[in-house]
Design a protein around this motif. Sequence first.
Motif, PDB file in Angstrom:
ATOM      1  N   GLY A  55       5.543   8.150   0.195  1.00 36.55           N
ATOM      2  CA  GLY A  55       4.788   7.213   1.029  1.00 36.55           C
ATOM      3  C   GLY A  55       5.632   6.025   1.443  1.00 36.55           C
ATOM      4  O   GLY A  55       5.563   5.569   2.592  1.00 36.55           O
ATOM      5  N   LYS A 108       2.342   2.136  -3.364  1.00 37.68           N
ATOM      6  CA  LYS A 108       1.402   2.762  -4.300  1.00 37.68           C
ATOM      7  C   LYS A 108       1.348   4.276  -4.114  1.00 37.68           C
ATOM      8  O   LYS A 108       0.927   4.996  -5.005  1.00 37.68           O
ATOM      9  CB  LYS A 108       0.004   2.169  -4.127  1.00 37.68           C
ATOM     10  CG  LYS A 108      -0.097   0.751  -4.636  1.00 37.68           C
ATOM     11  CD  LYS A 108      -1.496   0.213  -4.469  1.00 37.68           C
ATOM     12  CE  LYS A 108      -1.554  -1.221  -4.970  1.00 37.68           C
ATOM     13  NZ  LYS A 108      -2.872  -1.819  -4.789  1.00 37.68           N
ATOM     14  N   LYS A 109       1.783   4.770  -2.942  1.00 39.08           N
ATOM     15  CA  LYS A 109       1.769   6.205  -2.675  1.00 39.08           C
ATOM     16  C   LYS A 109       3.022   6.890  -3.197  1.00 39.08           C
ATOM     17  O   LYS A 109       3.239   8.070  -2.957  1.00 39.08           O
ATOM     18  CB  LYS A 109       1.607   6.457  -1.179  1.00 39.08           C
ATOM     19  CG  LYS A 109       0.275   5.971  -0.648  1.00 39.08           C
ATOM     20  CD  LYS A 109       0.160   6.172   0.836  1.00 39.08           C
ATOM     21  CE  LYS A 109      -1.171   5.661   1.332  1.00 39.08           C
ATOM     22  NZ  LYS A 109      -1.295   5.717   2.779  1.00 39.08           N
ATOM     23  N   LYS A 113       0.840  -1.210   0.000  1.00 36.72           N
ATOM     24  CA  LYS A 113       0.000   0.000   0.000  1.00 36.72           C
ATOM     25  C   LYS A 113       0.869   1.253   0.000  1.00 36.72           C
ATOM     26  O   LYS A 113       0.583   2.223  -0.689  1.00 36.72           O
ATOM     27  CB  LYS A 113      -0.897   0.027   1.236  1.00 36.72           C
ATOM     28  CG  LYS A 113      -2.143  -0.765   1.124  1.00 36.72           C
ATOM     29  CD  LYS A 113      -3.001  -0.509   2.363  1.00 36.72           C
ATOM     30  CE  LYS A 113      -4.195  -1.410   2.393  1.00 36.72           C
ATOM     31  NZ  LYS A 113      -4.974  -1.242   3.616  1.00 36.72           N
ATOM     32  N   ALA A 114       1.935   1.220   0.803  1.00 38.01           N
ATOM     33  CA  ALA A 114       2.833   2.370   0.879  1.00 38.01           C
ATOM     34  C   ALA A 114       3.524   2.596  -0.462  1.00 38.01           C
ATOM     35  O   ALA A 114       3.736   3.740  -0.864  1.00 38.01           O
ATOM     36  CB  ALA A 114       3.862   2.156   1.984  1.00 38.01           C
ATOM     37  N   HIS A 168       6.810   5.095   5.279  1.00 34.22           N
ATOM     38  CA  HIS A 168       6.507   3.771   5.831  1.00 34.22           C
ATOM     39  C   HIS A 168       7.779   3.061   6.290  1.00 34.22           C
ATOM     40  O   HIS A 168       7.827   2.522   7.399  1.00 34.22           O
ATOM     41  CB  HIS A 168       5.771   2.922   4.786  1.00 34.22           C
ATOM     42  CG  HIS A 168       5.234   1.646   5.333  1.00 34.22           C
ATOM     43  ND1 HIS A 168       4.122   1.586   6.127  1.00 34.22           N
ATOM     44  CD2 HIS A 168       5.677   0.369   5.211  1.00 34.22           C
ATOM     45  CE1 HIS A 168       3.894   0.336   6.474  1.00 34.22           C
ATOM     46  NE2 HIS A 168       4.820  -0.429   5.921  1.00 34.22           N
TER      47      HIS A 168
END
Length: 101
Positions: A17, A12-13, A9-10, A21
């Motif tokens: 991001g 994807k940022k 998820k991180a 993380h």
Amino acid sequence: RQKLIELPKAQKKGLPGLWKHLSSLKAKDVFQLETPAIANYTTGEVMGVSSDRLAAKFGVGREDQDVFAKRSHDNAAAAHAEGFYRDEIVAYKGSSEENGT
């Protein structure tokens, strides 16, 4: 472990991001051993808790569970002895026995 699971998820940022993380990780997040659990991926409930809850819900006592388990193992042993699994078991080191069980 949870922080490592959240890593995709991180990513994807983007780089900010991901950096945020990764910088929040501690050594224990990466190197601490965690006892494995067989948990339902949607509820997080482990098998023992789930089975106890369902047994209580449907009124299945411990003795009934033990009788069912023994019958199941006896049926499997009989099927194995009768050759039911012959085409499904690959011999290992010359034996197709299941550790004597």
